[in-house]
Design an enzyme around this catalytic site. Structure first.
Site, PDB file in Angstrom:
ATOM      1  N   THR A  29       5.650  -1.932 -21.286  1.00  0.00           N
ATOM      2  CA  THR A  29       4.806  -2.253 -20.138  1.00  0.00           C
ATOM      3  C   THR A  29       5.584  -2.035 -18.843  1.00  0.00           C
ATOM      4  OG1 THR A  29       3.455  -3.939 -19.038  1.00  0.00           O
ATOM      5  CG2 THR A  29       5.342  -4.736 -20.329  1.00  0.00           C
ATOM      6  N   SER A  30       4.897  -1.475 -17.870  1.00  0.00           N
ATOM      7  CA  SER A  30       5.532  -1.139 -16.579  1.00  0.00           C
ATOM      8  C   SER A  30       5.651  -2.367 -15.688  1.00  0.00           C
ATOM      9  CB  SER A  30       4.684  -0.080 -15.852  1.00  0.00           C
ATOM     10  OG  SER A  30       3.380  -0.617 -15.605  1.00  0.00           O
ATOM     11  N   HIS A  69      -6.627  -8.257 -22.043  1.00  0.00           N
ATOM     12  CA  HIS A  69      -7.446  -7.411 -21.174  1.00  0.00           C
ATOM     13  C   HIS A  69      -8.685  -6.891 -21.885  1.00  0.00           C
ATOM     14  CE1 HIS A  69      -3.772  -6.604 -18.405  1.00  0.00           C
ATOM     15  NE2 HIS A  69      -4.347  -7.771 -18.165  1.00  0.00           N
ATOM     16  N   ASN A 106      11.690  -0.850 -23.391  1.00  0.00           N
ATOM     17  CA  ASN A 106      10.915   0.067 -22.563  1.00  0.00           C
ATOM     18  C   ASN A 106      11.698   1.358 -22.383  1.00  0.00           C
ATOM     19  OD1 ASN A 106       8.320  -0.065 -21.141  1.00  0.00           O
ATOM     20  ND2 ASN A 106       9.540   0.464 -19.337  1.00  0.00           N
ATOM     21  N   TYR A 108     -15.021   4.886 -20.283  1.00  0.00           N
ATOM     22  CA  TYR A 108     -14.760   4.137 -21.524  1.00  0.00           C
ATOM     23  C   TYR A 108     -15.289   4.857 -22.752  1.00  0.00           C
ATOM     24  CZ  TYR A 108     -12.811   0.605 -18.625  1.00  0.00           C
ATOM     25  OH  TYR A 108     -11.975  -0.020 -17.745  1.00  0.00           O
ATOM     26  N   ILE A 158      -6.237  -2.205 -24.812  1.00  0.00           N
ATOM     27  CA  ILE A 158      -7.601  -2.463 -25.304  1.00  0.00           C
ATOM     28  C   ILE A 158      -7.880  -1.657 -26.570  1.00  0.00           C
ATOM     29  CG2 ILE A 158      -8.433  -3.087 -23.005  1.00  0.00           C
ATOM     30  CD1 ILE A 158      -9.699  -0.333 -22.751  1.00  0.00           C
TER      31      ILE A 158
HETATM   32  C1  BV8 Z   1      -6.608 -10.862 -11.741  1.00  0.00           C
HETATM   33  C2  BV8 Z   1      -8.205  -3.109 -19.093  1.00  0.00           C
HETATM   34  C3  BV8 Z   1      -7.313 -12.853 -10.687  1.00  0.00           C
HETATM   35  C4  BV8 Z   1      -9.091  -2.046 -18.529  1.00  0.00           C
HETATM   36  C5  BV8 Z   1      -6.490  -3.502 -17.395  1.00  0.00           C
HETATM   37  C6  BV8 Z   1      -1.495  -6.900  -5.266  1.00  0.00           C
HETATM   38  C7  BV8 Z   1      -0.309  -7.411  -5.753  1.00  0.00           C
HETATM   39  C8  BV8 Z   1      -0.247  -8.046  -7.001  1.00  0.00           C
HETATM   40  C9  BV8 Z   1      -1.412  -8.169  -7.785  1.00  0.00           C
HETATM   41  C10 BV8 Z   1      -2.576  -7.649  -7.289  1.00  0.00           C
HETATM   42  C11 BV8 Z   1      -2.625  -7.024  -6.039  1.00  0.00           C
HETATM   43  N1  BV8 Z   1      -3.902  -6.618  -5.837  1.00  0.00           N
HETATM   44  C12 BV8 Z   1      -4.640  -6.971  -6.903  1.00  0.00           C
HETATM   45  C13 BV8 Z   1      -3.856  -7.620  -7.785  1.00  0.00           C
HETATM   46  C14 BV8 Z   1      -4.262  -8.188  -9.079  1.00  0.00           C
HETATM   47  C15 BV8 Z   1      -4.393  -7.088 -10.103  1.00  0.00           C
HETATM   48  C16 BV8 Z   1      -3.113  -6.295 -10.205  1.00  0.00           C
HETATM   49  O1  BV8 Z   1      -2.136  -6.746 -10.773  1.00  0.00           O
HETATM   50  N2  BV8 Z   1      -3.129  -5.066  -9.649  1.00  0.00           N
HETATM   51  C17 BV8 Z   1      -1.958  -4.220  -9.700  1.00  0.00           C
HETATM   52  C18 BV8 Z   1      -2.399  -2.762  -9.867  1.00  0.00           C
HETATM   53  C19 BV8 Z   1      -1.164  -4.399  -8.408  1.00  0.00           C
HETATM   54  N3  BV8 Z   1      -4.640  -7.745 -11.374  1.00  0.00           N
HETATM   55  C20 BV8 Z   1      -5.900  -8.043 -11.711  1.00  0.00           C
HETATM   56  O2  BV8 Z   1      -6.872  -7.714 -11.065  1.00  0.00           O
HETATM   57  C21 BV8 Z   1      -6.060  -8.872 -12.978  1.00  0.00           C
HETATM   58  N4  BV8 Z   1      -6.917  -9.981 -12.678  1.00  0.00           N
HETATM   59  O3  BV8 Z   1      -5.596 -10.817 -11.087  1.00  0.00           O
HETATM   60  O4  BV8 Z   1      -7.608 -11.814 -11.584  1.00  0.00           O
HETATM   61  C22 BV8 Z   1      -6.680 -13.947 -11.473  1.00  0.00           C
HETATM   62  C23 BV8 Z   1      -5.293 -13.988 -11.606  1.00  0.00           C
HETATM   63  C24 BV8 Z   1      -4.708 -15.044 -12.320  1.00  0.00           C
HETATM   64  C25 BV8 Z   1      -5.527 -16.032 -12.880  1.00  0.00           C
HETATM   65  C26 BV8 Z   1      -6.919 -15.932 -12.756  1.00  0.00           C
HETATM   66  C27 BV8 Z   1      -7.493 -14.890 -12.049  1.00  0.00           C
HETATM   67  C28 BV8 Z   1      -6.714  -8.081 -14.089  1.00  0.00           C
HETATM   68  C29 BV8 Z   1      -5.810  -6.954 -14.510  1.00  0.00           C
HETATM   69  C30 BV8 Z   1      -6.387  -6.318 -15.771  1.00  0.00           C
HETATM   70  C31 BV8 Z   1      -6.908  -4.935 -15.454  1.00  0.00           C
HETATM   71  N5  BV8 Z   1      -7.284  -4.268 -16.711  1.00  0.00           N
HETATM   72  N6  BV8 Z   1      -6.859  -2.956 -18.565  1.00  0.00           N
HETATM   73  C32 BV8 Z   1      -8.698  -0.688 -19.030  1.00  0.00           C
HETATM   74  O5  BV8 Z   1      -7.751  -0.546 -19.829  1.00  0.00           O
HETATM   75  O6  BV8 Z   1      -9.374   0.250 -18.600  1.00  0.00           O
HETATM   76  S1  BV8 Z   1      -4.930  -3.205 -16.793  1.00  0.00           S
HETATM   77  C33 BV8 Z   1      -4.363  -1.793 -17.536  1.00  0.00           C
HETATM   78  O7  BV8 Z   1      -3.311  -1.336 -16.757  1.00  0.00           O
HETATM   79  C34 BV8 Z   1      -3.760  -2.068 -18.868  1.00  0.00           C
HETATM   80  O8  BV8 Z   1      -4.457  -3.033 -19.592  1.00  0.00           O
HETATM   81  C35 BV8 Z   1      -2.387  -2.507 -18.531  1.00  0.00           C
HETATM   82  O9  BV8 Z   1      -2.317  -3.877 -18.336  1.00  0.00           O
HETATM   83  C36 BV8 Z   1      -2.158  -1.854 -17.229  1.00  0.00           C
HETATM   84  C37 BV8 Z   1      -1.226  -0.716 -17.466  1.00  0.00           C
HETATM   85  O10 BV8 Z   1      -0.036  -1.298 -17.582  1.00  0.00           O
HETATM   86  P1  BV8 Z   1       0.907  -0.982 -18.819  1.00  0.00           P
HETATM   87  O11 BV8 Z   1       0.267  -1.476 -20.066  1.00  0.00           O
HETATM   88  O12 BV8 Z   1       2.215  -1.544 -18.448  1.00  0.00           O
HETATM   89  O13 BV8 Z   1       0.950   0.582 -18.946  1.00  0.00           O
HETATM   90  P2  BV8 Z   1       1.693   1.603 -17.977  1.00  0.00           P
HETATM   91  O14 BV8 Z   1       1.183   2.958 -18.277  1.00  0.00           O
HETATM   92  O15 BV8 Z   1       1.611   1.066 -16.581  1.00  0.00           O
HETATM   93  O16 BV8 Z   1       3.234   1.500 -18.411  1.00  0.00           O
HETATM   94  C38 BV8 Z   1       3.641   1.983 -19.667  1.00  0.00           C
HETATM   95  C39 BV8 Z   1       5.104   1.619 -19.808  1.00  0.00           C
HETATM   96  O17 BV8 Z   1       5.514   2.003 -21.107  1.00  0.00           O
HETATM   97  C40 BV8 Z   1       5.977   2.346 -18.836  1.00  0.00           C
HETATM   98  O18 BV8 Z   1       6.936   1.432 -18.304  1.00  0.00           O
HETATM   99  C41 BV8 Z   1       6.692   3.409 -19.689  1.00  0.00           C
HETATM  100  O19 BV8 Z   1       8.031   3.620 -19.258  1.00  0.00           O
HETATM  101  C42 BV8 Z   1       6.694   2.754 -21.040  1.00  0.00           C
HETATM  102  N7  BV8 Z   1       6.619   3.712 -22.154  1.00  0.00           N
HETATM  103  C43 BV8 Z   1       5.919   4.878 -22.219  1.00  0.00           C
HETATM  104  N8  BV8 Z   1       6.094   5.430 -23.444  1.00  0.00           N
HETATM  105  C44 BV8 Z   1       6.880   4.587 -24.149  1.00  0.00           C
HETATM  106  C45 BV8 Z   1       7.222   3.495 -23.334  1.00  0.00           C
HETATM  107  N9  BV8 Z   1       8.022   2.493 -23.750  1.00  0.00           N
HETATM  108  C46 BV8 Z   1       8.496   2.567 -25.016  1.00  0.00           C
HETATM  109  N10 BV8 Z   1       8.202   3.579 -25.863  1.00  0.00           N
HETATM  110  C47 BV8 Z   1       7.413   4.602 -25.467  1.00  0.00           C
HETATM  111  N11 BV8 Z   1       7.147   5.600 -26.323  1.00  0.00           N
END
Ligand code: BV8
Length: 229
Positions: A176-177, A107, A200, A52, A91
């Site tokens: 968002t992905s 987040h 996206n 961080y 963030i």
């Molecule tokens: C929770 C802060 C319980 C920290 C982040 C199995 C199956 C399903 C779910 C789970 C599972 N195992 C675990 C889980 C739950 C888990 C989860 O979803 N895991 C995933 C990996 C499977 N989730 C959690 O743990 C969450 N908490 O579930 O608690 C609960 C649930 C409900 C109610 C109460 C309690 C907490 C998740 C938060 C984690 N923290 N961030 C930090 O930043 O270091 S997540 C972090 O990753 C980001 O914040 C963001 O959310 C995520 C990344 O995702 P994106 O933002 O979408 O970014 P990404 O790079 O993936 O995609 C970018 C997109 O942009 C792409 O599509 C690309 O094509 C596009 N793009 C790129 N450039 C451009 C563009 N588009 C347009 N223009 C451009 N120029």
């Protein structure tokens, strides 16, 4: 028209902030899912603080500024006379710096620290280490952590998100992905009358739940779409 906007790392990509799942999607060889967890922080606070600290320093580079997509959202909100909510998974502070007001950082925020003992949330722009002294409680050393939601932790504002998702007339997901829950599932909790638009570069696992798919860069597609409303 009640408007709900959800943004992800893709909206900040053109401001120079790497996305999570770009080509490498790793940070110095670590998967985000392995570093952004309470367990990782417990096990190796130094590594997680460094993860961080580097991102917090980078975010404050003068070259990292809001782009046309952030600015278009702030402008739209200013001119919009009905309810508007911008939920971001990011963030970084680029939405706020662009002038957006109704921002819900679900987040957490990189430029804030939280005391693990008192729960205090403090503006924080410097590095955090295990030796950092609490600014107002000098006998608390090493109790500050990044005020971000790690994997396994509960995101911020879920009630407000669920309530507005049901009531909004237009839901726009930008950059968002749709891999991280519960953020990825918000589109499925919108009402039957809601128009859902996904802006996206690529399709996502949630694309089938959207009425309109705008494929291209956020800095081009977001201003264009908002002007068309
Ligand atoms: C929770 C802060 C319980 C920290 C982040 C199995 C199956 C399903 C779910 C789970 C599972 N195992 C675990 C889980 C739950 C888990 C989860 O979803 N895991 C995933 C990996 C499977 N989730 C959690 O743990 C969450 N908490 O579930 O608690 C609960 C649930 C409900 C109610 C109460 C309690 C907490 C998740 C938060 C984690 N923290 N961030 C930090 O930043 O270091 S997540 C972090 O990753 C980001 O914040 C963001 O959310 C995520 C990344 O995702 P994106 O933002 O979408 O970014 P990404 O790079 O993936 O995609 C970018 C997109 O942009 C792409 O599509 C690309 O094509 C596009 N793009 C790129 N450039 C451009 C563009 N588009 C347009 N223009 C451009 N120029």
């Amino acid at each position: 028209m009640k408007v709900f906007v959800l943004t992800g790392a893709g909206i900040s990509a053109e401001s120079g902030i790497p996305t999570f799942r770009g080509d490498d999607g790793l940070w110095e060889g670590h998967r985000v899912e392995d570093v952004a967890t309470p367990q990782a922080f417990q096990r190796n606070p130094k590594l997680v603080h460094e993860f961080y600290n580097k991102r917090r320093r980078f975010l404050q580079n003068e070259s990292v500024v809001p782009n046309l997509a952030h600015q278009a959202l702030a402008e739209f909100e200013r001119d919009h006379d009905d309810e508007f909510l911008l939920v971001t998974q990011n963030i970084d502070d680029l939405h706020q710096r662009a002038g957006s007001r109704q921002v819900l950082p679900m987040h957490g925020e990189l430029l804030k620290a939280r005391c693990t003992l008192t729960g205090d949330v403090i503006e924080w722009r410097d590095d955090l280490t295990v030796d950092t002294v609490h600014p107002t409680e000098p006998d608390l050393v090493g109790t500050l952590r990044p005020h971000v939601v790690w994997f396994g932790e509960t995101p911020i504002g879920l009630d407000q998100i669920a309530d507005f998702a049901q009531r909004c007339d237009l839901f726009i997901a930008i950059g968002t992905s749709a891999l991280v829950y519960p953020a990825a599932g918000i589109v499925q909790s919108t009402g039957p009358h809601c128009r859902c638009v996904e802006i996206n570069l690529d399709d996502t696992p949630q694309s089938s739940h959207f009425d309109t798919a705008l494929r291209g860069k956020a800095s081009v597609e977001v201003p264009r779409f908002l002007q068309s409303l």
